[in-house]
Design a protein around this motif. Structure first.
Motif, PDB file in Angstrom:
ATOM      1  N   VAL A 102       0.838  -1.198   0.000  1.00 14.22           N
ATOM      2  CA  VAL A 102       0.000   0.000   0.000  1.00 14.22           C
ATOM      3  C   VAL A 102       0.877   1.254   0.000  1.00 14.22           C
ATOM      4  CG1 VAL A 102      -1.628   1.322   1.418  1.00 14.22           C
ATOM      5  CG2 VAL A 102      -1.974  -1.137   1.073  1.00 14.22           C
ATOM      6  N   GLU A 103       1.907   1.209   0.827  1.00 11.51           N
ATOM      7  CA  GLU A 103       2.792   2.362   0.949  1.00 11.51           C
ATOM      8  C   GLU A 103       3.478   2.688  -0.385  1.00 11.51           C
ATOM      9  OE1 GLU A 103       5.140   2.173   4.646  1.00 11.51           O
ATOM     10  OE2 GLU A 103       6.814   2.811   3.384  1.00 11.51           O
ATOM     11  N   LEU A 104       4.046   1.667  -1.008  1.00 16.09           N
ATOM     12  CA  LEU A 104       4.763   1.913  -2.266  1.00 16.09           C
ATOM     13  C   LEU A 104       3.810   2.371  -3.356  1.00 16.09           C
ATOM     14  CD1 LEU A 104       7.311  -1.055  -2.379  1.00 16.09           C
ATOM     15  CD2 LEU A 104       7.720   1.300  -1.695  1.00 16.09           C
ATOM     16  N   ALA A 105       2.626   1.760  -3.374  1.00 13.17           N
ATOM     17  CA  ALA A 105       1.661   2.134  -4.414  1.00 13.17           C
ATOM     18  C   ALA A 105       1.260   3.593  -4.249  1.00 13.17           C
ATOM     19  CB  ALA A 105       0.439   1.227  -4.343  1.00 13.17           C
ATOM     20  N   GLN A 106       0.924   3.979  -3.011  1.00 12.79           N
ATOM     21  CA  GLN A 106       0.400   5.330  -2.792  1.00 12.79           C
ATOM     22  C   GLN A 106       1.492   6.398  -2.826  1.00 12.79           C
ATOM     23  OE1 GLN A 106      -3.735   4.806  -0.521  1.00 12.79           O
ATOM     24  NE2 GLN A 106      -2.026   4.906   0.878  1.00 12.79           N
ATOM     25  N   MET A 107       2.646   6.053  -2.287  1.00  9.03           N
ATOM     26  CA  MET A 107       3.672   7.093  -2.149  1.00  9.03           C
ATOM     27  C   MET A 107       4.631   7.179  -3.323  1.00  9.03           C
ATOM     28  SD  MET A 107       4.377   6.629   1.892  1.00  9.03           S
ATOM     29  CE  MET A 107       6.002   7.306   1.798  1.00  9.03           C
ATOM     30  N   HIS A 108       4.723   6.132  -4.110  1.00  6.00           N
ATOM     31  CA  HIS A 108       5.711   6.157  -5.195  1.00  6.00           C
ATOM     32  C   HIS A 108       5.103   5.951  -6.578  1.00  6.00           C
ATOM     33  CE1 HIS A 108       9.216   6.139  -2.456  1.00  6.00           C
ATOM     34  NE2 HIS A 108       8.374   5.514  -1.648  1.00  6.00           N
ATOM     35  N   TYR A 109       4.309   4.867  -6.699  1.00  8.13           N
ATOM     36  CA  TYR A 109       3.836   4.556  -8.050  1.00  8.13           C
ATOM     37  C   TYR A 109       2.730   5.513  -8.504  1.00  8.13           C
ATOM     38  CZ  TYR A 109       6.598   0.267  -7.815  1.00  8.13           C
ATOM     39  OH  TYR A 109       7.629  -0.624  -7.716  1.00  8.13           O
ATOM     40  N   VAL A 110       1.762   5.772  -7.612  1.00  5.47           N
ATOM     41  CA  VAL A 110       0.674   6.672  -8.002  1.00  5.47           C
ATOM     42  C   VAL A 110       1.210   8.079  -8.325  1.00  5.47           C
ATOM     43  CG1 VAL A 110      -1.408   7.849  -7.174  1.00  5.47           C
ATOM     44  CG2 VAL A 110      -1.207   5.363  -6.954  1.00  5.47           C
ATOM     45  N   PRO A 111       2.085   8.653  -7.476  1.00  4.87           N
ATOM     46  CA  PRO A 111       2.622   9.980  -7.834  1.00  4.87           C
ATOM     47  C   PRO A 111       3.314   9.981  -9.201  1.00  4.87           C
ATOM     48  CG  PRO A 111       3.112   9.500  -5.539  1.00  4.87           C
ATOM     49  CD  PRO A 111       2.509   8.256  -6.111  1.00  4.87           C
ATOM     50  N   ALA A 112       4.055   8.911  -9.517  1.00  5.77           N
ATOM     51  CA  ALA A 112       4.710   8.854 -10.836  1.00  5.77           C
ATOM     52  C   ALA A 112       3.653   8.856 -11.931  1.00  5.77           C
ATOM     53  CB  ALA A 112       5.587   7.609 -10.938  1.00  5.77           C
ATOM     54  N   ALA A 113       2.579   8.109 -11.691  1.00  3.63           N
ATOM     55  CA  ALA A 113       1.509   8.035 -12.693  1.00  3.63           C
ATOM     56  C   ALA A 113       0.822   9.390 -12.843  1.00  3.63           C
ATOM     57  CB  ALA A 113       0.506   6.959 -12.299  1.00  3.63           C
ATOM     58  N   ILE A 114       0.658  10.083 -11.715  1.00  4.93           N
ATOM     59  CA  ILE A 114      -0.007  11.398 -11.773  1.00  4.93           C
ATOM     60  C   ILE A 114       0.863  12.397 -12.555  1.00  4.93           C
ATOM     61  CG2 ILE A 114      -0.722  13.388 -10.355  1.00  4.93           C
ATOM     62  CD1 ILE A 114      -1.825  11.379  -8.329  1.00  4.93           C
ATOM     63  N   THR A 115       2.162  12.374 -12.299  1.00  3.08           N
ATOM     64  CA  THR A 115       3.051  13.270 -13.050  1.00  3.08           C
ATOM     65  C   THR A 115       2.910  13.010 -14.547  1.00  3.08           C
ATOM     66  OG1 THR A 115       4.584  13.149 -11.207  1.00  3.08           O
ATOM     67  CG2 THR A 115       5.457  14.043 -13.263  1.00  3.08           C
ATOM     68  N   HIS A 116       2.918  11.726 -14.883  1.00  2.00           N
ATOM     69  CA  HIS A 116       2.783  11.373 -16.291  1.00  2.00           C
ATOM     70  C   HIS A 116       1.431  11.846 -16.835  1.00  2.00           C
ATOM     71  CE1 HIS A 116       3.470   9.192 -19.980  1.00  2.00           C
ATOM     72  NE2 HIS A 116       2.276   8.609 -19.861  1.00  2.00           N
ATOM     73  N   GLN A 117       0.419  11.647 -16.013  1.00  2.00           N
ATOM     74  CA  GLN A 117      -0.929  12.044 -16.443  1.00  2.00           C
ATOM     75  C   GLN A 117      -0.998  13.570 -16.645  1.00  2.00           C
ATOM     76  OE1 GLN A 117      -4.145  11.734 -13.632  1.00  2.00           O
ATOM     77  NE2 GLN A 117      -5.413  10.610 -15.120  1.00  2.00           N
ATOM     78  N   ASN A 118      -0.374  14.303 -15.732  1.00  2.00           N
ATOM     79  CA  ASN A 118      -0.359  15.766 -15.877  1.00  2.00           C
ATOM     80  C   ASN A 118       0.328  16.189 -17.171  1.00  2.00           C
ATOM     81  OD1 ASN A 118      -1.816  16.263 -13.608  1.00  2.00           O
ATOM     82  ND2 ASN A 118      -0.021  16.554 -12.281  1.00  2.00           N
ATOM     83  N   ASN A 119       1.396  15.474 -17.497  1.00  2.00           N
ATOM     84  CA  ASN A 119       2.062  15.764 -18.776  1.00  2.00           C
ATOM     85  C   ASN A 119       1.095  15.545 -19.935  1.00  2.00           C
ATOM     86  OD1 ASN A 119       4.374  16.312 -17.408  1.00  2.00           O
ATOM     87  ND2 ASN A 119       5.354  14.326 -17.829  1.00  2.00           N
ATOM     88  N   LEU A 120       0.332  14.462 -19.819  1.00  2.00           N
ATOM     89  CA  LEU A 120      -0.625  14.161 -20.893  1.00  2.00           C
ATOM     90  C   LEU A 120      -1.709  15.243 -20.964  1.00  2.00           C
ATOM     91  CD1 LEU A 120      -1.142  10.278 -20.518  1.00  2.00           C
ATOM     92  CD2 LEU A 120       0.216  11.479 -22.236  1.00  2.00           C
ATOM     93  N   ILE A 121      -2.129  15.699 -19.760  1.00  2.00           N
ATOM     94  CA  ILE A 121      -3.178  16.731 -19.736  1.00  2.00           C
ATOM     95  C   ILE A 121      -2.650  18.017 -20.395  1.00  2.00           C
ATOM     96  CG2 ILE A 121      -4.576  18.216 -18.205  1.00  2.00           C
ATOM     97  CD1 ILE A 121      -4.714  15.729 -16.303  1.00  2.00           C
ATOM     98  N   THR A 122      -1.414  18.388 -20.049  1.00  2.00           N
ATOM     99  CA  THR A 122      -0.806  19.566 -20.676  1.00  2.00           C
ATOM    100  C   THR A 122      -0.779  19.384 -22.190  1.00  2.00           C
ATOM    101  OG1 THR A 122       0.599  19.701 -18.737  1.00  2.00           O
ATOM    102  CG2 THR A 122       1.250  21.062 -20.623  1.00  2.00           C
TER     103      THR A 122
END
Ligand code: ADP
Ligand code: MG
Length: 727
Positions: free
Chosen positions: A610-630
């Protein structure tokens, strides 16, 4: 800041050649036992009386008197000091599965006299570590802390060299103040002694003059090697020993080119240094090779007495870790470090031999008329059939729960492979034929200059958890990380018990006037019919076998908790106590310790997931998603609406995964809290296995799917292709 993942990769590229620590090569005979208090050392350092007394203890198990113990201790200390040791320790195997040691100096100061280096007989025989710091499974309360480690003269002392220090390690057992065993070694020794006695008695049916039998074990240790930097960049490997995440590498083991392939240079250097250290410590390593999966390897020594082989496997696992670090590698002993490729096992090749130099499991040229072989073989088959569930229990741990039934690994169903040839011999035996229908043969190859080859009496079956492999059984389902004492204790005990029972039955028939050979055959024929369902030569991994096994009434115990519960069954408690291997209290304590270990490790995996998913993998995915949104907005802004729409599904997909990960994480956290309130450990373990584990697998599936869409340079931890293929 650059992520540890990319730093690690950069470091590998600049890694120095690790061969510098190996200056010369030596042959095995030069190195073997140089750090062991072996027979040569004993002869040199012990006075005759001490030598004889130690020999009697080793051969006959006779107690050593105090005076001799003083002499032995003194000789051992002199040998150790001559070899550079300054400290000594009892080296024992608590229920953690690891080894334990507490070092004391030889150095003593007494008032009004010069200081001396000393090891007294008393200190050699007995030490008192604090038992409350080791798991006891409720055998004793923490306020009554006394526990004793007691010298085991049957296993040779050795000198362990770590960094600047050399320590004399004295193999010992570990017991409580009230005499109960708190370790894995005591029951192993008891079970080996019991089986030696039981098989000796049965040998006497065939040769009155047999005085001793020996239980042999040759283990094969599988492991994965991984670069240290990459290892450290994976919190799951560091904390759990396995990857909780990781999308399969495009290249896995599908090319089947790693097995026996050429060994990568850095790993090879590690292997050479390890072999040299192992040989010095008396571990007779003979084989090294690549295993089936990428980055997977194996070591195997020549077989030895089961107690010594067990010490040596523990010792090997210990030095593997240390030497790997010198080569900037880490070894993974976990049963299933990576999803989707092979796990690791520790095949336990096991046999019984006698003082006439016979291997009792050697079928010879004419097994049908080798009644001694048939007797031992059939009794073992019978024991495995009767106690299949107990064998399953003996290999239960969290790592094996992933491995049993997974890719290229034995299933959780215990069965025994005997091969066509032996099957037909057994059939001949059942039908009282005197000539076997099938010949063990050689094949003429018809290849110029290549000689005829002798064919083994059995083929191999890599899918069987317990195959007969020509002149030994190979318990293949044992996990790679475990102390083998436990499975070996179970195997010795069930076979010993079976042999005792067999002897009684034959004796009874003979008392009633049946001739010996007929009596033996009569009992064996009945056994083979009763044990028939356990014999299976087909593909253990197939779906059909699972159905067939069910029809045959064989168990398929999937979870660790359910498997461990077998230890509490009445027939199991009776088995261990009537043969004085483990009392009911000792058995229960083991059950508690093993179950608790499972719970703690499963909880750790859940929390970390849970920790790795929430603190590391999801943030990486969000950054990528933000790039896509831009990107999406930008495209729309410059009027490329249609092109912008292509990006949208990716943005949505990421959101769906993130949503699932958060929802699943919440469920895991809630269920963990609920589990925390369950006082029945068995129920708690089942909740972890059946409710929490599938959810963390689901979280993984979502993260692994994200791994395939998120930009590579944003991915925080090393990927499978890096862990498995960069060496
Ligand atoms: P494999 O054919 O499985 O590679 P090996 O002959 O290489 O088997 O042996 C594997 C292990 O089995 C080694 O540790 C070896 O010493 C051990 N072994 C061989 N014969 C026996 C035996 N009679 N009893 C116990 N172990 C044995
Ligand atoms: Mg083998």
């Amino acid at each position: 800041m650059q992520s540890t993942r990319f730093l690690a990769i950069e470091n590998i590229l600049s890694n120095q050649d690790s061969s510098s620590s190996i200056k010369e090569t030596y042959t095995g005979t030069e190195l073997y036992n140089t750090l062991v208090f072996d027979d040569r050392a004993k002869k040199k350092y012990l006075i005759k009386q001490a030598y004889e007394s130690l020999l009697q203890a080793v051969v006959k198990g006779e107690p050593i008197d105090r005076k001799s113990a003083d002499f032995i201790a003194n000789g051992m200390k002199n040998w150790a000091i001559d070899n550079g040791a300054t400290y000594f320790t009892h080296w024992f195997q608590p229920l953690t599965g690891k080894t334990a040691e507490k070092h004391d100096s030889f150095f003593e100061v007494f008032p009004f006299s010069e200081p001396v280096n000393e090891l007294s007989g008393k200190a050699l025989i007995q030490q008192e570590p604090d038992a409350s710091s080791f798991p006891t499974g409720g055998l004793r309360s923490t306020d009554s802390a006394r526990g004793y480690s007691v010298w085991d003269p049957s296993c040779p002392p050795f000198i362990m060299e770590i960094g600047l220090g050399k320590t004399l390690c004295i193999p010992a057992i570990f017991i409580s103040y009230t005499g109960e065993s708190l370790d894995l070694k005591t029951p192993l020794l008891k079970s080996a002694h019991f089986l030696e006695q039981a098989s000796k008695e049965v040998c006497k049916f065939f040769d009155e003059t047999v005085e001793r039998t020996f239980i042999n074990l040759g283990w094969e240790q599988e492991y994965f090697a991984v670069d240290e930097g990459l290892f450290n960049a994976r919190p799951d490997l560091v904390l759990c020993g396995r990857t909780l995440f990781g999308s399969p590498s495009a290249r896995g083991q599908q090319f089947e080119d790693h097995y026996f392939g050429s060994i990568p240079r850095r790993v090879f250097n590690f292997m050479i240094e390890l072999e040299q250290e192992a040989l010095k410590l008396g571990i007779p390593i003979k084989t090294r090779h690549n295993e089936v999966a990428p980055s997977q390897f194996e070591f195997a020594p020549h077989f030895e007495l089961v107690s010594i082989a067990t010490d040596h496997n523990q010792l090997l696992m210990d030095i593997m870790d240390r030497i790997a670090r010198k080569h900037k590698l880490r070894v993974l002993l976990h049963e299933k470090p990576y999803n989707g490729i092979n796990g690791s096992g520790k095949h336990n090749n096991w046999s019984i031999s006698n003082d006439k130099g016979q291997n009792l499991l050697e079928p010879g040229k004419d097994p049908l008329n080798n009644l001694q072989f048939l007797t031992f073989y059939i009794n073992i088959v019978k024991a495995v059939h009767t106690y299949a569930d107990l064998l399953r229990a003996s290999i239960a741990n969290i790592g094996n729960e992933h491995r049993l039934g997974a890719n290229e690994a034995p299933p959780a169903i215990i069965s025994l492979f005997s091969g066509d040839y032996l099957r037909s011999i057994i059939d001949d035996f059942l039908h009282d034929r005197t000539q076997s229908q099938k010949q063990s043969n050689s094949i003429a190859l018809n290849v110029a200059k290549i000689s005829e080859v002798q064919i083994d009496t059995t083929d191999r079956n890599r899918t069987s958890p317990f195959p007969f492999t020509g002149n030994k059984f190979e318990f293949r389902a044992v996990g790679s990380s475990v102390n083998v004492s436990n499975p070996m204790t179970v195997l010795n005990t069930i076979v010993g018990d079976q042999l005792v029972h067999f002897k009684k039955e034959v004796d009874r028939l003979m008392e009633n006037g049946v001739e010996k050979t007929s009596a033996i055959k009569q009992v064996l024929r009945r056994y083979i019919k009763e044990a028939e369902p356990i014999l299976f030569d087909g593909d253990n991994y197939s779906k059909e076998w699972i159905e067939e096994a069910e029809r045959r009434g064989l168990s398929n115990i999937k979870t660790t908790a359910e498997a461990l519960q077998v230890y509490l069954r009445k027939e199991v408690v009776d088995l261990f106590s009537r043969n004085s291997v483990l009392s009911e209290a000792e058995l229960k304590s083991r059950y508690n310790v093993f179950l608790e270990e499972y719970i703690k490790k499963q909880e750790l995996e859940a929390v970390l997931c849970v920790e790795l998913a929430q603190m590391h993998y999801v943030p990486a995915a969000i950054t990528h998603q933000n790039n896509l949104i831009t990107n999406y907005k930008g495209l729309a802004e410059i009027g490329l609406k249609q092109q912008a729409e292509i990006v949208k599904p990716q943005i949505e997909k990421i959101s769906q995964h993130i949503e699932s990960i958060f929802a699943l994480s919440k469920q895991v956290e809630t269920t963990l809290q609920e589990a925390d309130g369950i006082h029945d450990e068995y129920k708690k373990a089942l909740v972890l296995a059946k409710e929490i584990k599938p959810k963390i697998e689901d979280i993984r599936a979502n993260v692994d799917s994200l791994e395939t869409v998120v930009s590579d340079n944003l991915w925080p931890f090393p990927k499978y292709r890096e862990l498995l293929f960069i060496q």
